[in-house]
Design a protein around this motif. Structure first.
Motif, PDB file in Angstrom:
ATOM      1  N   LYS A  20       0.839  -1.207   0.000  1.00  0.00           N
ATOM      2  CA  LYS A  20       0.000   0.000   0.000  1.00  0.00           C
ATOM      3  C   LYS A  20       0.874   1.257   0.000  1.00  0.00           C
ATOM      4  N   LYS A  21       1.934   1.176   0.802  1.00  0.00           N
ATOM      5  CA  LYS A  21       2.850   2.305   0.908  1.00  0.00           C
ATOM      6  C   LYS A  21       3.516   2.590  -0.442  1.00  0.00           C
ATOM      7  N   LYS A  22       3.897   1.476  -1.128  1.00  0.00           N
ATOM      8  CA  LYS A  22       4.536   1.611  -2.441  1.00  0.00           C
ATOM      9  C   LYS A  22       3.579   2.294  -3.425  1.00  0.00           C
ATOM     10  N   TRP A  23       2.328   1.770  -3.406  1.00  0.00           N
ATOM     11  CA  TRP A  23       1.333   2.343  -4.319  1.00  0.00           C
ATOM     12  C   TRP A  23       1.099   3.827  -4.032  1.00  0.00           C
ATOM     13  N   GLN A  24       1.122   4.141  -2.723  1.00  0.00           N
ATOM     14  CA  GLN A  24       0.937   5.547  -2.357  1.00  0.00           C
ATOM     15  C   GLN A  24       2.082   6.400  -2.894  1.00  0.00           C
ATOM     16  N   SER A  25       3.293   5.822  -2.841  1.00  0.00           N
ATOM     17  CA  SER A  25       4.467   6.550  -3.356  1.00  0.00           C
ATOM     18  C   SER A  25       4.313   6.783  -4.851  1.00  0.00           C
ATOM     19  N   TYR A  26       3.866   5.711  -5.574  1.00  0.00           N
ATOM     20  CA  TYR A  26       3.660   5.873  -7.018  1.00  0.00           C
ATOM     21  C   TYR A  26       2.580   6.911  -7.302  1.00  0.00           C
ATOM     22  N   ALA A  27       1.534   6.829  -6.509  1.00  0.00           N
ATOM     23  CA  ALA A  27       0.428   7.778  -6.705  1.00  0.00           C
ATOM     24  C   ALA A  27       0.933   9.206  -6.522  1.00  0.00           C
ATOM     25  N   LEU A  28       1.716   9.409  -5.475  1.00  0.00           N
ATOM     26  CA  LEU A  28       2.256  10.749  -5.215  1.00  0.00           C
ATOM     27  C   LEU A  28       3.162  11.203  -6.358  1.00  0.00           C
ATOM     28  N   LEU A  29       3.927  10.232  -6.883  1.00  0.00           N
ATOM     29  CA  LEU A  29       4.837  10.554  -7.984  1.00  0.00           C
ATOM     30  C   LEU A  29       4.056  11.024  -9.215  1.00  0.00           C
ATOM     31  N   PHE A  30       2.926  10.370  -9.474  1.00  0.00           N
ATOM     32  CA  PHE A  30       2.100  10.760 -10.624  1.00  0.00           C
ATOM     33  C   PHE A  30       1.442  12.126 -10.406  1.00  0.00           C
ATOM     34  N   ILE A  31       1.109  12.365  -9.149  1.00  0.00           N
ATOM     35  CA  ILE A  31       0.448  13.644  -8.844  1.00  0.00           C
ATOM     36  C   ILE A  31       1.443  14.805  -8.896  1.00  0.00           C
ATOM     37  N   LEU A  32       2.714  14.476  -8.628  1.00  0.00           N
ATOM     38  CA  LEU A  32       3.737  15.514  -8.463  1.00  0.00           C
ATOM     39  C   LEU A  32       3.788  16.565  -9.590  1.00  0.00           C
ATOM     40  N   PRO A  33       3.855  16.159 -10.890  1.00  0.00           N
ATOM     41  CA  PRO A  33       3.940  17.195 -11.943  1.00  0.00           C
ATOM     42  C   PRO A  33       2.758  18.164 -11.897  1.00  0.00           C
ATOM     43  N   SER A  34       1.555  17.613 -11.762  1.00  0.00           N
ATOM     44  CA  SER A  34       0.372  18.475 -11.697  1.00  0.00           C
ATOM     45  C   SER A  34       0.433  19.364 -10.466  1.00  0.00           C
ATOM     46  N   PHE A  35       0.886  18.762  -9.364  1.00  0.00           N
ATOM     47  CA  PHE A  35       0.956  19.531  -8.122  1.00  0.00           C
ATOM     48  C   PHE A  35       1.924  20.706  -8.268  1.00  0.00           C
ATOM     49  N   ILE A  36       3.075  20.427  -8.906  1.00  0.00           N
ATOM     50  CA  ILE A  36       4.065  21.502  -9.081  1.00  0.00           C
ATOM     51  C   ILE A  36       3.478  22.619  -9.954  1.00  0.00           C
ATOM     52  N   LEU A  37       2.871  22.221 -11.076  1.00  0.00           N
ATOM     53  CA  LEU A  37       2.294  23.227 -11.978  1.00  0.00           C
ATOM     54  C   LEU A  37       1.179  24.007 -11.284  1.00  0.00           C
ATOM     55  N   TYR A  38       0.321  23.283 -10.573  1.00  0.00           N
ATOM     56  CA  TYR A  38      -0.797  23.928  -9.883  1.00  0.00           C
ATOM     57  C   TYR A  38      -0.277  24.909  -8.829  1.00  0.00           C
ATOM     58  N   THR A  39       0.751  24.466  -8.111  1.00  0.00           N
ATOM     59  CA  THR A  39       1.319  25.336  -7.080  1.00  0.00           C
ATOM     60  C   THR A  39       1.914  26.592  -7.712  1.00  0.00           C
ATOM     61  N   LEU A  40       2.668  26.378  -8.804  1.00  0.00           N
ATOM     62  CA  LEU A  40       3.339  27.514  -9.447  1.00  0.00           C
ATOM     63  C   LEU A  40       2.355  28.511 -10.034  1.00  0.00           C
ATOM     64  N   PHE A  41       1.325  27.984 -10.692  1.00  0.00           N
ATOM     65  CA  PHE A  41       0.451  28.879 -11.451  1.00  0.00           C
ATOM     66  C   PHE A  41      -0.856  29.239 -10.749  1.00  0.00           C
ATOM     67  N   VAL A  42      -1.175  28.558  -9.667  1.00  0.00           N
ATOM     68  CA  VAL A  42      -2.417  28.900  -8.950  1.00  0.00           C
ATOM     69  C   VAL A  42      -2.136  29.303  -7.501  1.00  0.00           C
ATOM     70  N   ILE A  43      -1.488  28.423  -6.774  1.00  0.00           N
ATOM     71  CA  ILE A  43      -1.297  28.685  -5.340  1.00  0.00           C
ATOM     72  C   ILE A  43      -0.387  29.905  -5.110  1.00  0.00           C
ATOM     73  N   VAL A  44       0.767  29.901  -5.779  1.00  0.00           N
ATOM     74  CA  VAL A  44       1.728  30.993  -5.546  1.00  0.00           C
ATOM     75  C   VAL A  44       1.126  32.357  -5.940  1.00  0.00           C
TER      76      VAL A  44
END
Lengths: 310, 447
Positions: A20-44
């Motif tokens: 489960k932990k591994k899958w969570q890590s993969y899930a986070l990895l997939f989310i990461l690019p979107s999260f970075i873009l969202y943070t840069l262009f929306v949150i910041v």
């Protein structure tokens, strides 16, 4: 024996947890690019805007001066902002009601119709696909006082005395924007209501019909309550969309005539970009954000409570 | 196996994202063989041969101006195949300042830009002084704080009434007005004859300025060119008798003689309405002559400036700091700067400049004599410019220095005046609102 079973169970659980932990890590990895873009262009930018709302920045110079609550004091005292707030509320309430009533009516009609069902669905949904800018231009041309089709039709059918400047007359400009926007938006909500209608068991209406309930009674006591879920979604979406209305106003009236159709989103753009007051515009955007947040929270709480009651 | 696949997928995804992000990088600088970094050491002759790209932006609400500049750009790039000019201008922009500010906000401020609010953008550090080697193109370019920021595209031309000769004849008007009261009498005659006297493109806020400034110039600026600075210092007021008189005249005219659809009519529709016979007159500038002639070559029209009540003629005609400016970012690149300077020289070369002037019926701003065949209407405008008895002035937002108004005030004021007519408001009450807003904006700009 019991100990070995417990140990085996523990081992299975541990393996499961590891996977489960591994899958969570993969899930986070997939989310990461979107999260970075969202943070840069929306949150910041959003967080940055909070600071800008306390400045007198003009939007073009590097001079960003902190002025405390001066922008918010001006918002509180400005008749122009009060007028825009009033226009926003009038437009929002009208649009939410109109779009949802029209959408329910269209959904019921499409749901009942036997022939050309898909054609009707497509026709009613089609305006939703148009951009607000394109739609605004089309309606501007239709409603133009001198060259518009609408006034020409009125003239041809002998109703020339009813010809008015639909977008230039303060009495009609707001109505014209509301109607054209509802025309564009109703199809979208129709689809949501249609999905809701199709989820209502047919037996309920049949049983009610056998018990002697007429169409109006069936709608009031069966269809309408069971559409509560769809209604929550549609009311919230249409309310947020109406509060943010911009394209149609920019193209059809430019906030005019005078200040008659100037809304909060439009005034944010006008003062921020056109009038070189980015700080003040950002402060207005903060106020709008708070308004949307408060109304949405109240609306969702109320509608969810209603869903449970029904 | 699964782990390997997932890792590969993740790496692939990240790599793709990175590459795509890189694709969206800044492509606003030089292209082709040229590098992004300025190359100030390279000799000018060699630089001219490099592939260079720059962006251009100008007020293109008027189709004739748009065409005239676009044609010049095309000719220049044909003559200089190593230079690419990206035209950012958009015809739909109702307010040029809004458009320019938006472009700046999204990082697309044009390298070469038609500047109208010169002082605002100069103070913000967005534009640079006009390169010294271009100054000799012009006789006496206007200065702001002792510096020349623009290559003036033309001399400010007078505005006036463009009228249908047929409508005037049909209404029995044989003599042009010598006073404002006679002008009003003409409006009454036209109305009685069954035609709408005036078409106004009030949907475009800049168009409102034509009329508003006609009245302000007659009653305010022709008598006191420093009125704006006095207003900023609060020694005069919008509620003063002269301003109230000007705005009362405006309100009366718009209430009685203007086309009912004036608020949904765009500036680019006014020529069609005039030539179609739906209205008898249009108050605008010389750039409209070409549009009207193109809309209907057989349409006969005349042009005159409206006199004031005393019979004096006051028109827009003073020089103002406006024209081509180089952006601060553009001059960081020597190749780009050189290409822009080449374009400016090309633009003002008599072969091109005369065509540009003829297309929009403008008056040359260059030192070198540039001539073109003028129409009967344009000759009237030129006579007004040459007549020493005609008072030359500027619109409310075209003054500079101490007379610069808050940049956001103009549009707000014009909208207020639209509301004044629509609500049939009391002029003095509305002018009190103007005073309040003006002071608020001055204060906001000082913060």
């Amino acid at each position: 024996m019991a100990t070995s079973i417990i140990n085996a169970d523990k081992s299975v659980i541990a393996t499961h947890k590891k996977k489960k932990k591994k899958w969570q890590s993969y899930a986070l990895l997939f989310i990461l690019p979107s999260f970075i873009l969202y943070t840069l262009f929306v949150i910041v930018p959003t967080v940055g805007s909070i600071y800008l709302s306390f400045t007198s920045w003009d939007g073009i110079s590097s001079d960003v001066r902190y002025i405390g609550f001066a922008n918010f004091v001006e918002i509180w005292n400005s008749p122009r902002v009060h007028n825009a707030l009033k226009n926003t509320m009038v437009m929002t309430i009208s649009l939410v009601l109109l779009e949802n009533i029209a959408a329910i009516a269209l959904a019921m009609m499409v749901d009942k119709v036997r022939w050309f069902r898909n054609l009707f669905r497509s026709v009613f949904y089609f305006p939703t696909l148009l951009s607000g800018i394109v739609m605004g231009f089309v309606w501007s041309m239709i409603l133009n006082y001198n060259f518009g089709v609408f006034n020409q039709i009125l003239d041809r059918i002998g109703l020339g005395s009813y010809i008015v400047d639909w977008l230039g007359n303060p009495k009609y400009a707001m109505i014209s924007i509301i109607l054209s926007t509802a025309w564009k938006g109703a199809g979208y909500y129709m689809i949501i209501y249609l999905a809701g209608l199709q989820g209502i068991p047919q037996e309920l209406n049949e049983a009610a019909s056998i018990d002697g309930a007429n169409g109006r009674q069936q709608f009031r006591h069966i269809t309408f309550p069971l559409l509560a879920g769809s209604m929550t979604v549609c009311l919230v979406l249409s309310m947020i969309s109406a509060l943010k209305i911009f394209d149609q106003i920019a193209v059809m009236t430019d906030g005019g005539p005078g200040f008659e159709t100037e809304t909060l989103t439009y005034i944010i753009y006008k003062v921020g970009f056109g009038e070189l007051r980015q700080g003040f515009g950002t402060a207005l955007a903060m106020v709008l954000f708070l308004i949307i947040l408060i109304i949405t929270v109240i609306q969702v709480k109320f509608l969810q409570k209603r869903e449970v009651q029904l | 196996m699964l782990k390997q696949t997932m890792t590969k997928l993740s790496v692939l995804l990240l790599a793709t994202t990175t590459v795509l992000t890189a694709c969206g990088g800044n492509n606003n600088n030089t292209t082709g063989n040229a590098t992004n970094a300025p190359d100030s050491d390279t000799p000018a002759t060699e630089v001219a041969k490099k592939d260079v790209s720059f962006t251009i932006g100008y007020a293109s609400g008027d189709p004739a101006t748009k065409k005239a500049i676009a044609d010049t750009v095309k000719k220049f790039t044909e003559a200089n195949p190593n230079v690419t000019i990206k035209d950012l201008s958009e015809t739909s922009s109702a307010a040029y300042l809004d458009w320019l500010k938006t472009k700046d906000a999204v990082g697309e401020f044009p390298d070469l830009v038609e500047m109208r609010d010169t002082q605002v953008f100069a103070d913000a550090g967005k534009i640079v002084e006009l390169p010294a080697d271009l100054l000799d193109l012009f006789e006496a370019p206007p200065q702001v704080e002792g510096k020349v920021w623009n290559a003036p595209m033309q001399v400010n031309a007078p505005q006036g009434i463009i009228y249908s000769k047929k409508a005037y004849t049909d209404a029995g008007i044989t003599v042009l007005p010598k006073t404002y009261d006679e002008f009003i009498a003409i409006q009454e005659k036209l109305k009685t004859s069954g035609i709408t006297p005036l078409v106004v493109g009030g949907k475009d806020i800049f168009h409102m300025g034509f009329w508003v400034n006609k009245f302000l110039i007659d009653d305010v600026y022709s008598k006191d060119p420093d009125w704006n600075s006095k207003r900023t210092a609060k020694t005069v007021s919008f509620t003063d008798a002269n301003v109230v008189q000007a705005m009362t005249d405006y309100k009366d005219l718009f209430s009685k003689y203007v086309d009912k659809g004036w608020l949904s009519t765009g500036d680019n529709q006014t020529a069609s309405i005039l030539v179609s016979g739906k209205a008898a007159q249009l108050y605008s500038g010389t750039w409209m002559f070409t549009q009207i002639a193109e809309a209907d070559p057989s349409f006969e029209f005349g042009f005159y400036a409206i006199p004031d009540r005393e019979g004096k003629v006051n028109v827009i005609g003073l020089p103002s700091p406006a024209g081509w400016s180089l952006s601060t970012d553009a001059v960081k690149d020597a190749d780009k700067t050189e290409a822009i300077k080449e374009f400016i020289r090309f633009f003002f070369a008599p072969e091109q400049y005369s065509v540009y002037l003829a297309t929009i019926n403008a008056i040359p701003a260059t030192k070198e004599n540039v001539t073109y065949e003028t129409s009967e209407q344009m000759q009237v405008a030129l006579d007004l410019v040459a007549d020493p008895n005609v008072v030359k002035s500027l619109a409310i937002n075209n003054w500079w220095g101490d007379n610069l108004i808050p940049p956001q005030f103009r549009n707000w004021y014009y909208k207020l005046l639209q509301e004044l007519v629509l609500e049939n408001g009391d002029v003095t009450d509305y002018m009190k609102k103007a005073d309040t807003e003006y002071d608020t904006q001055v204060k906001a700009n000082q913060m």
